[in-house]
Structure formats: structure tokens, C-alpha cells
Scaffold this motif. Structure first.
Motif, PDB file in Angstrom:
ATOM      1  N   GLY A 159     -38.392  49.411  24.001  1.00  0.00           N
ATOM      2  CA  GLY A 159     -37.960  48.588  22.869  1.00  0.00           C
ATOM      3  C   GLY A 159     -37.445  49.412  21.718  1.00  0.00           C
ATOM      4  O   GLY A 159     -36.438  49.060  21.087  1.00  0.00           O
ATOM      5  N   GLY A 160     -38.120  50.514  21.428  1.00  0.00           N
ATOM      6  CA  GLY A 160     -37.679  51.382  20.351  1.00  0.00           C
ATOM      7  C   GLY A 160     -36.313  51.991  20.623  1.00  0.00           C
ATOM      8  O   GLY A 160     -35.457  52.069  19.733  1.00  0.00           O
ATOM      9  N   GLN A 161     -36.092  52.402  21.857  1.00  0.00           N
ATOM     10  CA  GLN A 161     -34.796  52.982  22.228  1.00  0.00           C
ATOM     11  C   GLN A 161     -33.671  51.959  22.081  1.00  0.00           C
ATOM     12  O   GLN A 161     -32.591  52.272  21.572  1.00  0.00           O
ATOM     13  N   GLU A 162     -33.936  50.731  22.541  1.00  0.00           N
ATOM     14  CA  GLU A 162     -32.907  49.696  22.438  1.00  0.00           C
ATOM     15  C   GLU A 162     -32.639  49.333  20.989  1.00  0.00           C
ATOM     16  O   GLU A 162     -31.483  49.118  20.593  1.00  0.00           O
ATOM     17  N   PHE A 163     -33.686  49.258  20.184  1.00  0.00           N
ATOM     18  CA  PHE A 163     -33.534  48.930  18.768  1.00  0.00           C
ATOM     19  C   PHE A 163     -32.714  50.010  18.061  1.00  0.00           C
ATOM     20  O   PHE A 163     -31.794  49.693  17.281  1.00  0.00           O
ATOM     21  N   ALA A 164     -33.009  51.271  18.331  1.00  0.00           N
ATOM     22  CA  ALA A 164     -32.251  52.366  17.717  1.00  0.00           C
ATOM     23  C   ALA A 164     -30.783  52.309  18.133  1.00  0.00           C
ATOM     24  O   ALA A 164     -29.877  52.540  17.311  1.00  0.00           O
ATOM     25  N   LYS A 165     -30.550  51.987  19.385  1.00  0.00           N
ATOM     26  CA  LYS A 165     -29.177  51.869  19.884  1.00  0.00           C
ATOM     27  C   LYS A 165     -28.435  50.737  19.174  1.00  0.00           C
ATOM     28  O   LYS A 165     -27.286  50.892  18.742  1.00  0.00           O
ATOM     29  N   GLY A 168     -27.408  51.558  15.762  1.00  0.00           N
ATOM     30  CA  GLY A 168     -26.473  52.666  15.644  1.00  0.00           C
ATOM     31  C   GLY A 168     -27.126  53.921  15.105  1.00  0.00           C
ATOM     32  O   GLY A 168     -26.456  54.817  14.579  1.00  0.00           O
ATOM     33  N   GLY A 169     -28.468  53.984  15.212  1.00  0.00           N
ATOM     34  CA  GLY A 169     -29.193  55.174  14.784  1.00  0.00           C
ATOM     35  C   GLY A 169     -29.291  55.356  13.288  1.00  0.00           C
ATOM     36  O   GLY A 169     -29.675  56.432  12.812  1.00  0.00           O
ATOM     37  N   LYS A 170     -28.998  54.303  12.515  1.00  0.00           N
ATOM     38  CA  LYS A 170     -29.073  54.456  11.054  1.00  0.00           C
ATOM     39  C   LYS A 170     -29.300  53.095  10.395  1.00  0.00           C
ATOM     40  O   LYS A 170     -29.061  52.044  10.994  1.00  0.00           O
ATOM     41  N   GLY A 171     -29.798  53.142   9.168  1.00  0.00           N
ATOM     42  CA  GLY A 171     -29.988  51.937   8.385  1.00  0.00           C
ATOM     43  C   GLY A 171     -31.443  51.613   8.097  1.00  0.00           C
ATOM     44  O   GLY A 171     -32.363  52.184   8.692  1.00  0.00           O
ATOM     45  N   GLU A 172     -31.656  50.694   7.181  1.00  0.00           N
ATOM     46  CA  GLU A 172     -32.995  50.249   6.806  1.00  0.00           C
ATOM     47  C   GLU A 172     -33.500  49.202   7.804  1.00  0.00           C
ATOM     48  O   GLU A 172     -32.729  48.367   8.284  1.00  0.00           O
ATOM     49  N   TYR A 173     -34.795  49.263   8.095  1.00  0.00           N
ATOM     50  CA  TYR A 173     -35.376  48.273   8.995  1.00  0.00           C
ATOM     51  C   TYR A 173     -36.813  47.964   8.580  1.00  0.00           C
ATOM     52  O   TYR A 173     -37.440  48.693   7.802  1.00  0.00           O
ATOM     53  N   ALA A 174     -37.324  46.876   9.123  1.00  0.00           N
ATOM     54  CA  ALA A 174     -38.714  46.465   8.884  1.00  0.00           C
ATOM     55  C   ALA A 174     -39.417  46.295  10.218  1.00  0.00           C
ATOM     56  O   ALA A 174     -38.779  46.047  11.247  1.00  0.00           O
ATOM     57  N   GLU A 175     -40.737  46.402  10.178  1.00  0.00           N
ATOM     58  CA  GLU A 175     -41.546  46.206  11.379  1.00  0.00           C
ATOM     59  C   GLU A 175     -42.616  45.162  11.112  1.00  0.00           C
ATOM     60  O   GLU A 175     -43.293  45.199  10.074  1.00  0.00           O
ATOM     61  N   LEU A 176     -42.760  44.217  12.046  1.00  0.00           N
ATOM     62  CA  LEU A 176     -43.848  43.250  12.006  1.00  0.00           C
ATOM     63  C   LEU A 176     -44.846  43.630  13.091  1.00  0.00           C
ATOM     64  O   LEU A 176     -44.488  43.725  14.272  1.00  0.00           O
ATOM     65  N   SER A 189     -46.872  49.695  18.086  1.00  0.00           N
ATOM     66  CA  SER A 189     -46.312  50.288  16.874  1.00  0.00           C
ATOM     67  C   SER A 189     -46.129  51.796  17.042  1.00  0.00           C
ATOM     68  O   SER A 189     -45.085  52.360  16.683  1.00  0.00           O
ATOM     69  N   GLN A 190     -47.119  52.447  17.604  1.00  0.00           N
ATOM     70  CA  GLN A 190     -47.003  53.881  17.851  1.00  0.00           C
ATOM     71  C   GLN A 190     -45.867  54.191  18.816  1.00  0.00           C
ATOM     72  O   GLN A 190     -45.127  55.161  18.642  1.00  0.00           O
ATOM     73  N   GLY A 191     -45.719  53.350  19.839  1.00  0.00           N
ATOM     74  CA  GLY A 191     -44.640  53.544  20.797  1.00  0.00           C
ATOM     75  C   GLY A 191     -43.267  53.393  20.152  1.00  0.00           C
ATOM     76  O   GLY A 191     -42.345  54.162  20.444  1.00  0.00           O
ATOM     77  N   TYR A 192     -43.134  52.380  19.298  1.00  0.00           N
ATOM     78  CA  TYR A 192     -41.878  52.219  18.574  1.00  0.00           C
ATOM     79  C   TYR A 192     -41.564  53.467  17.755  1.00  0.00           C
ATOM     80  O   TYR A 192     -40.449  53.994  17.794  1.00  0.00           O
ATOM     81  N   HIS A 193     -42.562  53.912  17.004  1.00  0.00           N
ATOM     82  CA  HIS A 193     -42.312  55.029  16.083  1.00  0.00           C
ATOM     83  C   HIS A 193     -42.168  56.361  16.800  1.00  0.00           C
ATOM     84  O   HIS A 193     -41.560  57.290  16.263  1.00  0.00           O
ATOM     85  N   GLY A 194     -42.688  56.455  18.011  1.00  0.00           N
ATOM     86  CA  GLY A 194     -42.446  57.651  18.790  1.00  0.00           C
ATOM     87  C   GLY A 194     -40.966  57.861  19.050  1.00  0.00           C
ATOM     88  O   GLY A 194     -40.506  58.994  19.260  1.00  0.00           O
ATOM     89  N   ASP A 197     -38.918  57.319  14.706  1.00  0.00           N
ATOM     90  CA  ASP A 197     -39.126  58.374  13.716  1.00  0.00           C
ATOM     91  C   ASP A 197     -38.289  59.619  13.997  1.00  0.00           C
ATOM     92  O   ASP A 197     -38.201  60.510  13.155  1.00  0.00           O
ATOM     93  N   GLN A 198     -37.672  59.666  15.173  1.00  0.00           N
ATOM     94  CA  GLN A 198     -36.796  60.794  15.490  1.00  0.00           C
ATOM     95  C   GLN A 198     -35.408  60.634  14.867  1.00  0.00           C
ATOM     96  O   GLN A 198     -34.614  61.583  14.873  1.00  0.00           O
ATOM     97  N   TYR A 199     -35.113  59.460  14.344  1.00  0.00           N
ATOM     98  CA  TYR A 199     -33.799  59.196  13.748  1.00  0.00           C
ATOM     99  C   TYR A 199     -33.880  59.366  12.234  1.00  0.00           C
ATOM    100  O   TYR A 199     -34.401  58.510  11.523  1.00  0.00           O
ATOM    101  N   ALA A 200     -33.328  60.446  11.760  1.00  0.00           N
ATOM    102  CA  ALA A 200     -33.424  60.767  10.330  1.00  0.00           C
ATOM    103  C   ALA A 200     -32.712  59.733   9.460  1.00  0.00           C
ATOM    104  O   ALA A 200     -33.084  59.545   8.289  1.00  0.00           O
TER     105      ALA A 200
END
Length: 333
Positions: A159-165, A168-176, A189-194, A197-200
């Protein structure tokens, strides 16, 4: 049912009340680990009642668990008693006491708290009624016979990989996030941020618990959108919250990426309509059936020939495969 990638050891950290009119009798068996440490005499004793306890079936994921477990148990010759604890540990405790008093052969349980559930499950074990956990783990081993869950870390990574894709690897986001008492909430949550958090160039500007609830997610998202009008995406710990978030986004007239977790029919339908962008499907029905099969084996032989902790891989669902998803399963996956 879709094919699963296999069962593996999970390495993640991790009185009686007559609540309904009941009809069943028999004796339970000695609880213990699922590794076969119990003797064959621990199994069964003649009881043909299997008690299935989950959170509210108003959530289609839990309804799928109930239906699959009940159907499999009946196919194996058991009577079933299906109860809902509504994520209330006290109600769950009463329902487990009911299973004990009815001398159930086994309990299939999607529990009401990783810590709060331990004492009641231990009480059932001490009374000779084994418990088989589905979907949610508890923070203790050796109490339940089995803890069978989706591989939440693997799924959250997808899910995190698809969300980052999608972002586009940039921008503000929120997490529920989900209930703080639910181990799955933290793992996802930890899996998402793993990944994220790699996307500066991706910045989380809000993180709030909506407790797995759609209405609460809608309200929390409305507040987040007001405080952070430039948000580009929202990633949710389950599909119920994703639906609430998407409703708030639609009401605000915004184009915001929303990604969930579960593979629920409503979210799959939304994906097909270019609404919510993706979800991570966890095989609810398959896991419930596995628990019933292992309970049946334990009743008959005193062992399951499986480790206590087991996990089943999740599958990413997006527009590419959403048409093939039915009842928390992807055809051909």
C-alpha cells in the motif's frame, strides 16, 4: 478462492453470561500450542459446537469472516454460534464465558484488544476450550492454539509503495490510523512509513486515529482538510476509514488521492469508478476457513501441525485487477 503465497512464521513484536438464546452441548478440549505439544486425548470430547466471535458484522470484512467460518464449520459437521463483541472487551469476555459454559469444541475469535483479550482466552484454555485467533493477534503466545493473520507488514508495504507512486513521490499527505489497542493498526502504520519515509519530498502533515470508523474518519478528514488545504493524499489503515476520508474529500470538492486497506467490496467498487485509488486486500474468508480447519484437526487429534503464529500474504488492488476481486479474494492471484 485465490491462491495464497503460503503460511509463514510471523516475526512481528507484538462470570458467565447468557447473552443470547443458545442451543448446543458437549465438552471442550485442552488448549495449548498449535505445534502438537498436546496429547491426542486433548482433542474433542464429543462437542459439536463451534463459537465464532468477531467485531460487528456491520463491517463487511467481519461479516465475511463470520460467514466463511460458519459455513466451513457446518460443512465439517459442527453446530455454530455466531456472536459479535463490537470491540468491547467486557462483552467479549461474557461471550467467551458463554462458550465455556456451553462446553464448546473451539472458539474462532477476531479479538477485541491485543492485551485486553488475553485473560479471557486464558480462561477458556484453562476450561478446556481452545481458541483460534483470526485477523488480530494478541500480545502473548501459548494462550491461543493459533493466531492466523494477514501479513499486515507485507500488505502495508504494498500500500505504501502504491500510494507513493500515485503521489509522484512528493507532496503533503495525511494518515488515518486504526484503534491504538489493535496490533494491526501499529503494524500497518509502520509498514506504510517503512516506504513513505524514504521519500524526502513527501511530508506527512497530519496523523490521527479514526478507530477503524467511517463516520469518525469523515469528521477527522474534514478537520484535516481545513487545517491543511494543500494535502495531496490520504492513506488509511483500513477501507472503512478510507471511505469516510473519501466522502469528506468529495464533499470538499477536492481531488485527493485516497488509499485504503482490506479489499472491501465498497472500496473495490469505488476503485472501478475512479474514486478511491487503491486498497490492500487481506483474505478474510480464507483465514477464517483455515482457523476452522485447524480447530477441527485439534478437536480430533490434539494438534494442528502448524505453528501458533501464521500469516497469509495480502494483494494490492488497483484499477488493473479490481474487476477480478470478489468476497475478499482476487481471482487467479
Amino acid at each position: 478462492m485465490r491462491k495464497l503465497s503460503g503460511i509463514r512464521r510471523v516475526l512481528l513484536p507484538i462470570g458467565a453470561a447468557a447473552v443470547l438464546a443458545l442451543a448446543a452441548c458437549g465438552s471442550g478440549d485442552d488448549g495449548g500450542s498449535g505445534t502438537g505439544s498436546a496429547s491426542p486425548s486433548a482433542g474433542g470430547g464429543g462437542s459439536k459446537l463451534m463459537v465464532i466471535i468477531t467485531p460487528s458484522p456491520d463491517n463487511v470484512f467481519f461479516k465475511a469472516e463470520q460467514d466463511a467460518a460458519a459455513a466451513q464449520a457446518k460443512q465439517l459437521g459442527y453446530e455454530t454460534l455466531v456472536l459479535s463483541h463490537d470491540d468491547d472487551p467486557t462483552k467479549q469476555s461474557q461471550e467467551i464465558d458463554t462458550a465455556i459454559s456451553r462446553k464448546a469444541a473451539a472458539i474462532i475469535l477476531d479479538n477485541a484488544g491485543a492485551d485486553a483479550s488475553v485473560a479471557a482466552i486464558q480462561r477458556a484454555k484453562d476450561a478446556g476450550v481452545p481458541t483460534f485467533l483470526i485477523d488480530r493477534e494478541i500480545n502473548k503466545t501459548g494462550v491461543a492454539v493459533a493466531q492466523i493473520v494477514s501479513n499486515n507488514a507485507q500488505g502495508a508495504g504494498l500500500g505504501g509503495q502504491e500510494f507513493a507512486k500515485l503521489m509522484g513521490g512528493k507532496g503533503e499527505y495525511a494518515e488515518l490510523t486504526g484503534k491504538p489497542t489493535d496490533t494491526n493498526a501499529g503494524v500497518r502504520s509502520q509498514g506504510y512509513h517503512g516506504v513513505l519515509d524514504q521519500y524526502a519530498d513527501m511530508k506527512m502533515v497530519a496523523q490521527q486515529s479514526a478507530n477503524w470508523d467511517q463516520a469518525e474518519a469523515l469528521t477527522k478528514t474534514q478537520t484535516i482538510l481545513q487545517a491543511h488545504p494543500n494535502i495531496k493524499g490520504i492513506i488509511a489503515g483500513n477501507d472503512t476509514m478510507a471511505l469516510g476520508a473519501f466522502a469528506a474529500v468529495q464533499a470538499a470538492g477536492k481531488k485527493i488521492i485516497v488509499v485504503g486497506f482490506d479489499g472491501s467490496p465498497d472500496v473495490v467498487s469505488s476503485i472501478l469508478k475512479d474514486g478511491i485509488k487503491a486498497t490492500v486486500l487481506q483474505p478474510a474468508s480464507k483465514i477464517a476457513e483455515m482457523a476452522v480447519d485447524q480447530a477441527d484437526a485439534y478437536v480430533k487429534t490434539g494438534k494442528t501441525d502448524q505453528p501458533e503464529k501464521q500469516s497469509v500474504d495480502c494483494v494490492l488492488v488497483n484499477p488493473d485487477n479490481a474487476k477480478s476481486v470478489t468476497n475478499f479474494a482476487v481471482a487467479g492471484a
